[in-house]
Enzyme design. Structure first.
Site, PDB file in Angstrom:
ATOM      1  N   ASN B 152     -14.387 124.166  83.127  1.00 23.73           N
ATOM      2  CA  ASN B 152     -15.526 124.177  83.409  1.00 23.73           C
ATOM      3  C   ASN B 152     -16.801 125.133  83.034  1.00 23.73           C
ATOM      4  OD1 ASN B 152     -16.123 121.814  85.421  1.00 23.73           O
ATOM      5  ND2 ASN B 152     -14.040 123.678  87.014  1.00 23.73           N
ATOM      6  N   CYS B 174     -12.387 115.598  84.740  1.00 17.86           N
ATOM      7  CA  CYS B 174     -12.099 116.252  85.793  1.00 17.86           C
ATOM      8  C   CYS B 174     -11.294 114.656  87.732  1.00 17.86           C
ATOM      9  CB  CYS B 174     -13.501 116.174  86.250  1.00 17.86           C
ATOM     10  SG  CYS B 174     -14.521 116.624  88.225  1.00 17.86           S
ATOM     11  N   HIS B 175     -11.081 115.495  88.980  1.00 16.19           N
ATOM     12  CA  HIS B 175     -10.617 114.458  89.707  1.00 16.19           C
ATOM     13  C   HIS B 175     -11.410 114.187  90.633  1.00 16.19           C
ATOM     14  CE1 HIS B 175      -8.156 118.220  90.395  1.00 16.19           C
ATOM     15  NE2 HIS B 175      -9.594 118.454  90.841  1.00 16.19           N
ATOM     16  N   HIS B 211     -19.784 116.985  88.515  1.00 18.15           N
ATOM     17  CA  HIS B 211     -19.729 118.060  90.285  1.00 18.15           C
ATOM     18  C   HIS B 211     -21.274 117.872  90.608  1.00 18.15           C
ATOM     19  CE1 HIS B 211     -16.688 120.993  88.873  1.00 18.15           C
ATOM     20  NE2 HIS B 211     -16.028 119.838  89.144  1.00 18.15           N
TER      21      HIS B 211
HETATM   22 MG   LIG Z   1     -13.669 119.531  87.996  1.00 16.01          MG
END
Ligand SMILES: [Mg+2]
Ligand SMILES: [Mg+2]
Ligand SMILES: [Mg+2]
Ligand SMILES: [Mg+2]
Lengths: 451, 451, 451, 451
Positions: B152, B174-175, B211
């Protein structure tokens, strides 16, 4: 098209400012004549304009002769018009007071309140159905006419015309850029000791959206005005600059240009609208409170002032009706008549207009109403490309474009929730808490559709 | 490409979280084997990972066998790699403390501080030169490798790789969306009484940016989950919902999903990231102050906590080095190894990835790193189109995209002024006064380049 | 949506080929059941299909049970349909004879004559009003239905549906790519000695337009099939390749794939349609005259043959009506039922479809109907992006796209001149003199609207 | 920028036509002066131009004074130039003979052979490396200079400059549209009995690509010229029209405009280039054979003629050197000097230029070099938008754009196969058999790179 049998439909004009300016300019242009069909939802206002227009046209100095007729229905007014000019006041002074002043309760001050911010959005919600109606009527009664809109919120109203009738030939016009050209001319005189004969000798490339308009190229003869403006803004950012220093205090419409200078120092483009318009597109940097506004040397335009201004105009009319020698023909400084000349093929014009984005600004959304230069010729308005807007300015402009687009979509699809989301995302409104913003939305009755 | 002589270059991984997860998943996948070249600016961290990786690969239950080697130079690590995995920590804990906590002085609270907001932007400024360097090295040493970034700020770092080497084959992973699929699965179980076997049975269409990701289509078998989620969000917006109610208080990484439910009620899309990430992209609705955060039932992640978390991981390592029976092979829930399998042609995968916008989201800027579904196959990642984002959400997303693009351009062209303009335009920062925002920019030394 | 009360409206189907295939596949799929409303301009044909469908559904091996009903009006057939399948024969065999054979007078030979070339364009002109009508009826009677079109000219017909009703959820389906996957499977078996279990194990990325479709990525497990195909095409370009060598002579629908191999050597993409379709999109390289066609080892499909084929199908029906033990349920190899399953949320599907270009092919015109992979899920068809088409192929494809778009615009605006300009610009037609092309246009009565 | 110390680098000019015209125009413009650095690969040619330029500048009637200097290296010539003018002859007369005449062996006749067709493509292949080199030198030695290219193939050469140096400020100029304005002026005089003072009083909107340029709006004062041109074309399509009827027979460069009239009747736009250029972009309608050319009343320009023309110019030079009273200063009718004036801020200019497509023609590919109007001002060239090209014309134009783009890519990536595919797709070449086209490609040595 013959140039002596032109039919212009004038929609609105009850408030008289714009109508009168056009009448003067037409009277001073010998190459055109014809008929003006005056339509206003208030027929008496149209009749008053008929009387004034007739007096002006009959003035001994008038070389352009026009017949003015108040027309009771919009259908008849538009029927076979060659040009349509729209200059309506959407709503009452009470509406305007709500738009402009109610948000003060939550600490939001607006210097105009007709374009963005809580007032601009509320006015947009109200105007969109009116412009849908006008667009649809134009489609029916004069689909080939050129349409010139002067009504605010400019981008919203003009965009709505295209929503109503995608083939419409409409542009939006505003004189704010001209004022900035005057400022640049004054700068050149002050800094270079030259005399600029004509505002139009200041060549500018225009970008952005109406009232949040930016100049990204400016020259006078072979002089690039950008380095000069950098020095100029630096020199006057604290004191402000006016041709006659201190004059801004005399009129609510004037400013010392401090906001413009500050924006240049931050964003390195020349903001090209009055400070009072520019300030409203930003977070409350310049509009924190009345004291801040005063410190930045511009004004909050009150509705009280507007009411008085309207009364003054009516009194002026009365005077003129009594004594027509009071009429003095003078060019207004507006470009409406030059645009007619250009569209009729009489004289080419390059000027800034509000027009759907067809690629003239590649990094703003397609079809949004943007303000750029255009080449106007016989029956043709073609935008002139301008370079990509720098990312920082693009981000601010785009936020308003998408907000305005959301408001239009909200009204057209009756989606109050979407309107509220746009409202809370306005930079002036985003500065208060989300909860307050939602309360303001409801208390102001921004939606105005539930009644 | 042979599937038993794969070379993976692992860049970073000193912090061990992501590295360890990958090691476990590789050990559990019998169809792949090869070498992992571990590179970290801290060679000792790489050596520690070499020891751990070797232990894991030697574990009796490990069916996938890998050779782990700490490599002292990035050039050598990348040389002829088939895959590159990037998971670096840009800067020190001191940097992170400055990113996350210093803004509290001005009343800005951040729940993570690594993506947007003052911390995210400061971290971006620091990361961009690192990713330019990594991108250029990849161009030189393994231009055909597939690159998976976990670092990030995801969008900024991945975009920078493409700036450095436009032909790079890079994706960001990304999870957060997986967690949202789990939430939807839990919802289905709660509301419908069904049992969802597998997170992947919850089909979602993903849009937005990392995000600040949104789901605009969701189904389970032949059931459209949107009407269900509407009822679910309404039901739990005040109390929050967790599989085990109240669990959010146990871990700073957990939340009660109240932010997500509130966002759904406002924007009618399913926000698809942890509440602590989502909150940072909005004006300070959810992050007004620590009490507000607590009311919304999520957490501010402190750097203190991260320091301790790191120490805990180191201690765990020591334990494992002493006693390798402590190693228990379990799938991590990440998809890195599935992506390798797909890119090797072994098994197709449709999942969400961060990838340059090539038209998959038509109303966001081209080339911005957006998060959508993609079809991953042998040597091929192809984004799946998703419908236009609604205007209100598009406006919020776009603001961050242009801000991030501006920060990248600022760093690459050494234009501090542009970085500052992006900074003051961040929604969390725009909530304080312009003057304070500029002071914060300077006091935090966001620019970090003047030294 | 319940999966056991599905309503499918089947428009057309009088010619029975496609209808019968669907009936078999539905009978073999236990997870779906419901009603098929059969509409054909020839009600008797629909009634025949009702009889056949009912026999098939009643077959002891049928696990999917459907009610077939011939419906006299399209309105009633479409009313509240969940799915609409369109498989009409636009015009009569006499029309078809004119389409296909008349141009031979001018030395233009067509192997199919239903997509491009003089026959394809004439058929397009005839089909466009029919598809406008169907699109408008769908808008009225089942606006939420998913529409699957099997009718040629595929791109024109599907595009017209979107012109009639822009919100339509329509895709076009064709099995030509499947045949190419079979060829690649046979190649893999021949060249690598492996056994490919399933056509779908050959992974392909599809691009272009229907019948002028191209594969730009192909793999089998971890094997890139492009280098293999290069060797394969080189080896067999002169002799041709078939699973059973020489079989092409037995059926007018078969070929030796020589055209495909030749196109690969020239354009380095795998052309993914039958040779008889591909040849028609090119200048008369492969269609110079009947001898050339024979040399390239494919066939001209005569209308005589089609008439006989139709009679054969009718005879088969009679046989079946007399003795229903003649019905043997076998999967057709088509994907219609898999698409239904996917759209119902039962099983995801990635396959190639014809769909408006929403950016999936960035260097072809937006909104043109292109053929690419798509991810099909519950109530969702989302195209998968594919890389830019190489310039040489893009140029050939684009020419047909713009030609087809011009034909549609010509018919919708009644602009015969535009239709003629598109006609003379077709590659097969451009090979004769301009004067001859114009004569052909008139003699064939391509316009068909003056009557 | 000072207007009396301008440095112009003139690259090429050995053939003298364009150089001499510029020299005359500069001598007649009192507002500019400075230095012309003459560079040609043949230094003697540059020296000759130095002598001529000096004589012209010294002419008693010359009000613009310039110093002409032959410069032996391109680096030195470009160093700090304010303007760069490129007018090279790529290759020898032998090359040109091969370009123009060799294809006659296969029945392909070319009227110019320098833009498209076999000759144009062969010339492009040869020119691209030259323009890459020039572009790279400009990047090094005068990156801020404005570059005006007069060399054919115009679109290819200008596009290559942008490939070499994307920030270049380059335009391509050509006088073909001016000739069409003259034709329209003559038409107005003939059909309306008016006197058109100035070519520029014919207002035109230009679209398309160089030499395949189209006018889609045309007016004279308030008269729309399109309906007039329709009648005019109808009247003269068979006989042709010239101001002095029959004059076309006197010069190979002249025509009777029959091709233009025929194109109008077919495509309803005013083709805006000489018939001999236009004919080459079409299939062999007008260039079937020499007799057809004669019937359409234009000419094949032979290389023999060009050789003699060159000799004539040299003889003229000698005459002038002997007796400088032979020099008669007359405006050339070109716009180069007006463009300099505009770029220097002295006088705005709206004219047609060749420029990368930045949205000015929305339905042609972005970045292709298209010809449209532009607004030229101080240090600024901004294209003026023009309406979408009608689909039939767009299709023909686009084919050449993609073909030219393919040739550029072929040369830059050394991909002979791609060049051949573009070659066989040219409309003049597509009229012969594929096999012949490939033979022609090899026999002409179009590729010219294997040596
Ligand atoms: Mg992430
Ligand atoms: Mg205004
Ligand atoms: Mg087909
Ligand atoms: Mg030329």
């Amino acid at each position: 098209m013959a140039t002596n049998t032109i039919k212009i439909a004038y929609i609105g004009g009850g408030s008289q400012g714009w109508a009168r300016r056009l009448m003067y300019d037409l009277a001073l242009e010998p190459r055109l004549s014809g008929t003006i069909a005056l339509y206003d939802i208030n027929l008496n206002a149209a009749k008053t304009n008929q009387r004034i227009g007739t007096l002006i046209s009959n003035h001994p100095d008038a070389t352009g002769k026009w017949t003015y007729e108040a027309i009771p229905t919009i259908e008849e007014a538009l029927k076979d018009a060659d040009f349509v000019i729209i200059s309506i006041l959407p709503g009452t002074f009470a509406d305007m007071a709500m738009d402009v002043h109610f948000p003060e309760k939550y600490g939001i001050y607006q210097s105009v309140g007709d374009t963005v911010g809580p007032g601009g959005i509320r006015r947009a919600v109200r105007s969109i159905p009116m412009f849908m109606e006008i667009g649809e009527q134009i489609k029916l009664h004069c689909p080939d006419a050129w349409v010139i809109n002067y009504t605010n919120p400019m981008s919203v109203c003009t965009r709505t015309l295209y929503k109503a009738f995608p083939q419409i030939k409409a542009i939006g016009c505003c004189h704010e850029v001209f004022e900035t050209q005057h400022l640049l001319a004054n700068m050149a005189e002050e800094m270079l000791g030259v005399t600029v004969e004509n505002r139009k000798d200041i060549k500018v490339s225009v970008t952005g959206i109406n009232h949040f308009t930016w100049i990204n190229e400016a020259s006078y003869q072979n002089i690039d005005l950008f380095p000069l403006y950098a020095r100029f803004a630096e020199k006057y950012v604290h004191t402000g600059f006016e041709k006659e220093q201190g004059k801004w205090e005399e009129s609510v419409f004037h400013s010392s240009n401090r906001v413009k200078f500050d924006l240049f120092r931050k964003y390195r483009l020349i903001a090209a609208a009055g400070d009072r318009h520019l300030a409203e597109f930003m977070p409350p940097v310049y509009l924190k409170n009345p004291q801040t506004v005063n410190d930045w040397k511009f004004h909050l335009t009150t509705v009280d002032f507007r009411v008085k201004d309207q009364q003054r105009k009516i009194a002026e009319n009365e005077e003129v009706f009594t004594d027509d020698t009071k009429i003095v023909l003078e060019p207004s400084g507006e470009e409406g008549v030059e645009i007619l000349l250009a569209l009729l093929g009489i004289e080419d014009l390059v000027t800034n207009v509000n027009f759907p984005n067809k690629g003239q600004i590649q990094n703003l959304p397609n079809e949004a109403i943007v303000e750029t230069n255009a080449l106007i010729r016989k029956n043709s308005v073609q935008p002139v490309r301008t370079n990509d807007i720098p990312l920082d300015v693009a981000n601010m402009v785009n936020r308003h474009i998408l907000n305005q687009e959301a408001v239009i979509q909200a009204v057209l699809t009756k989606d109050k929730n979407l309107a509220r989301n746009a409202f809370v995302n306005d930079p002036l409104i985003a500065a208060i808490s989300y909860e307050d913003a939602v309360s303001l939305f409801e208390e102001m009755d921004v939606w105005q559709q539930d009644q």
